[in-house]
Scaffold this motif. Structure first.
Motif, PDB file in Angstrom:
ATOM      1  N   PRO A  11       0.794  -1.237   0.000  1.00 19.96           N
ATOM      2  CA  PRO A  11       0.000   0.000   0.000  1.00 19.96           C
ATOM      3  C   PRO A  11       0.823   1.281   0.000  1.00 19.96           C
ATOM      4  CG  PRO A  11      -1.008  -1.599   1.456  1.00 19.96           C
ATOM      5  CD  PRO A  11       0.302  -2.188   1.025  1.00 19.96           C
ATOM      6  N   SER A  12       1.901   1.346   0.781  1.00 20.06           N
ATOM      7  CA  SER A  12       2.690   2.585   0.818  1.00 20.06           C
ATOM      8  C   SER A  12       3.308   2.882  -0.533  1.00 20.06           C
ATOM      9  CB  SER A  12       3.775   2.514   1.897  1.00 20.06           C
ATOM     10  OG  SER A  12       4.676   1.448   1.654  1.00 20.06           O
ATOM     11  N   CYS A 263      12.219   6.840   2.856  1.00 19.08           N
ATOM     12  CA  CYS A 263      11.629   5.646   3.470  1.00 19.08           C
ATOM     13  C   CYS A 263      10.165   5.918   3.817  1.00 19.08           C
ATOM     14  CB  CYS A 263      12.375   5.270   4.748  1.00 19.08           C
ATOM     15  SG  CYS A 263      13.770   4.195   4.494  1.00 19.08           S
ATOM     16  N   VAL A 264       9.287   4.944   3.524  1.00 16.43           N
ATOM     17  CA  VAL A 264       7.870   5.081   3.840  1.00 16.43           C
ATOM     18  C   VAL A 264       7.360   3.797   4.494  1.00 16.43           C
ATOM     19  CG1 VAL A 264       7.462   6.681   1.924  1.00 16.43           C
ATOM     20  CG2 VAL A 264       7.125   4.231   1.565  1.00 16.43           C
ATOM     21  N   GLY A 265       6.194   3.899   5.144  1.00 19.76           N
ATOM     22  CA  GLY A 265       5.529   2.727   5.685  1.00 19.76           C
ATOM     23  C   GLY A 265       6.371   1.927   6.665  1.00 19.76           C
ATOM     24  N   ASP A 266       6.210   0.610   6.618  1.00 23.83           N
ATOM     25  CA  ASP A 266       6.959  -0.271   7.518  1.00 23.83           C
ATOM     26  C   ASP A 266       8.461  -0.137   7.338  1.00 23.83           C
ATOM     27  OD1 ASP A 266       4.636  -1.216   8.600  1.00 23.83           O
ATOM     28  OD2 ASP A 266       4.801  -3.243   7.790  1.00 23.83           O
ATOM     29  N   GLU A 277      -0.960  -1.112  14.204  1.00 26.39           N
ATOM     30  CA  GLU A 277      -1.643  -0.873  12.925  1.00 26.39           C
ATOM     31  C   GLU A 277      -0.754  -0.028  12.017  1.00 26.39           C
ATOM     32  OE1 GLU A 277      -3.779   0.905   9.834  1.00 26.39           O
ATOM     33  OE2 GLU A 277      -3.205   2.140  11.550  1.00 26.39           O
ATOM     34  N   GLY A 278      -0.581  -0.473  10.775  1.00 26.36           N
ATOM     35  CA  GLY A 278       0.367   0.207   9.907  1.00 26.36           C
ATOM     36  C   GLY A 278      -0.177   0.710   8.583  1.00 26.36           C
ATOM     37  N   LEU A 279      -1.388   0.279   8.186  1.00 29.65           N
ATOM     38  CA  LEU A 279      -1.885   0.653   6.867  1.00 29.65           C
ATOM     39  C   LEU A 279      -2.146   2.153   6.748  1.00 29.65           C
ATOM     40  CD1 LEU A 279      -4.319  -2.249   5.899  1.00 29.65           C
ATOM     41  CD2 LEU A 279      -2.200  -1.605   4.764  1.00 29.65           C
TER      42      LEU A 279
END
Length: 391
Positions: A11-12, A263-266, A277-279
């Protein structure tokens, strides 16, 4: 030569790619495995995250929950919050990721599956990405390849400081048991140290799992066996076959833009330390990275400054409060349970409002809560909950 190469098709990465393609940039998305594969994820998408993923995510929705239930060991410690609109939607992650990636392709993105990153080299005016199937060049790179991001490692980012271990499974239940467990999205505390359990209803199944920041895989499996027995789901499960996944609980130290790499997301460690929660933060950081690249016109210094400013303004203060909250909730369970006995319903209502996107940690506690110690945060939560009860 691409304008931006995105490593990771989750998703990211896809949210960033969609925004960049709509902004007229030439984008390549590299995925080490097959895109749209099954992932170790509970499958719950908070409403605040869904708003960032629509309309692509809409067909992937399986069930929407309007009721949140938070439970503890004591029968008197169970709290329910109901809303007219859903606070969480259940999806198949494989379906969600596939639909997001299809939108990238429809916009003209160059999607390369089975292209595992093997090297990353800084050139004078671009980055060279070596993959298992050849190399490509791009002016800028987004690391969106998850908690074990090889892109972040190759670019010299600091390691992720704290990780939790999660385990989830999807179960088909007998009709009577399934009907009983479709009434609410459920979170259970006191079932595992330094973590929690959950049960989310899907269209024809349920998602059940545990997360802990201190248990080994074998210890988490033993806890999962006990948790499944407590839930009384009417099925037998071989938990030895259930895989594990790591969840970031704290961002990488230092700036999350380094030279020509963001860097993005996880991959950046951007997940809620309190819930894992990471989404939501994956989508939010992916969009922020794309906006910085477009506004900064691919100039590394300008892009990095814009991206870090966005993180410092909208994401990192929330994570600092979440980190303090996690230290209180999981490190001091007696104080946590005392807090819920006093103001449990108010806290669960706030959790629901945050999930809906109608509130945030900062709006509830104030930005200064990011610098509070655990005892100070405890007192702040008590006073804030008392004010809420009076009003």
């Amino acid at each position: 030569m691409y304008d931006v190469a995105i490593v990771g098709a989750g998703p990211s990465g896809c949210v960033a790619a969609i925004a960049l393609l709509r902004g007229g940039m030439r984008v390549a998305v590299l995925e080490a495995q097959s895109a749209g594969r099954a992932r170790l994820c509970g499958g719950g998408v908070l409403t605040r995250a869904l708003g960032l993923l629509l309309p692509e995510a809409q067909p992937a929705l399986q069930r929407q929950c309007t009721t949140l239930q938070v439970c503890f060991h004591s029968p008197s410690m169970s709290f329910t919050s109901r809303r007219a609109r859903p606070f969480v939607s259940m999806v198949s992650r494989a379906d969600l990721d596939a639909r997001l990636l299809e939108a990238v392709k429809d916009l003209g993105g160059d999607v390369r599956e089975q292209h595992a990153l093997t090297g990353l080299t800084q050139r004078d005016d671009h980055m060279e990405l070596e993959t298992s199937q050849g190399s490509i060049c791009a002016k800028m790179v987004i690391a969106a390849d998850g908690v074990h991001s090889l892109t972040a490692q190759r670019a010299g980012f600091a390691p992720l400081p704290r990780l939790a271990l999660g385990m989830t499974l999807e179960l088909q239940l007998p009709a009577a048991h399934f009907e009983r467990h479709t009434r609410a999205a459920r979170f259970d505390f006191d079932v595992v140290p330094h973590g929690y359990g959950w049960l989310f209803p899907r269209r024809e199944s349920v998602s059940v799992g545990l997360m802990s920041s201190q248990l080994s895989a074998s210890e988490l499996r033993a806890a999962l066996r006990k948790y499944l027995n407590t839930l009384d789901l009417g099925v037998k499960v071989d938990v030895d076959a259930v895989p594990t996944a790591q969840v970031p609980l704290e961002p990488r130290p230092g700036p999350l833009a380094r030279g020509r790499v963001l860097c993005v997301g996880d991959a950046a460690g951007l997940a809620d330390p309190l819930t894992g929660e990471g989404l939501y933060l994956a989508a939010l950081s992916g969009r922020a990275a794309a906006q910085a690249l477009l506004a900064g016109e691919l100039a590394p210094e300008a892009v990095g400054k814009r991206y870090q400013t966005e993180l410092d303004t909208k994401i990192l203060p929330e994570l600092r409060i979440g980190l303090n909250g996690a230290r209180l909730f999981y490190g001091y369970p007696r104080f946590r349970n005392m807090l819920f006995r006093f103001a449990g319903q108010s806290l669960v209502d706030v959790m629901t409002e945050i999930s809906l996107g109608d509130a945030s940690y900062c709006s509830y506690l104030g930005y200064n809560a990011a610098s509070l110690s655990v005892p100070q945060l405890f007192r702040k939560l008590i006073s804030t909950a008392e004010e809420a009860r009076r009003s």
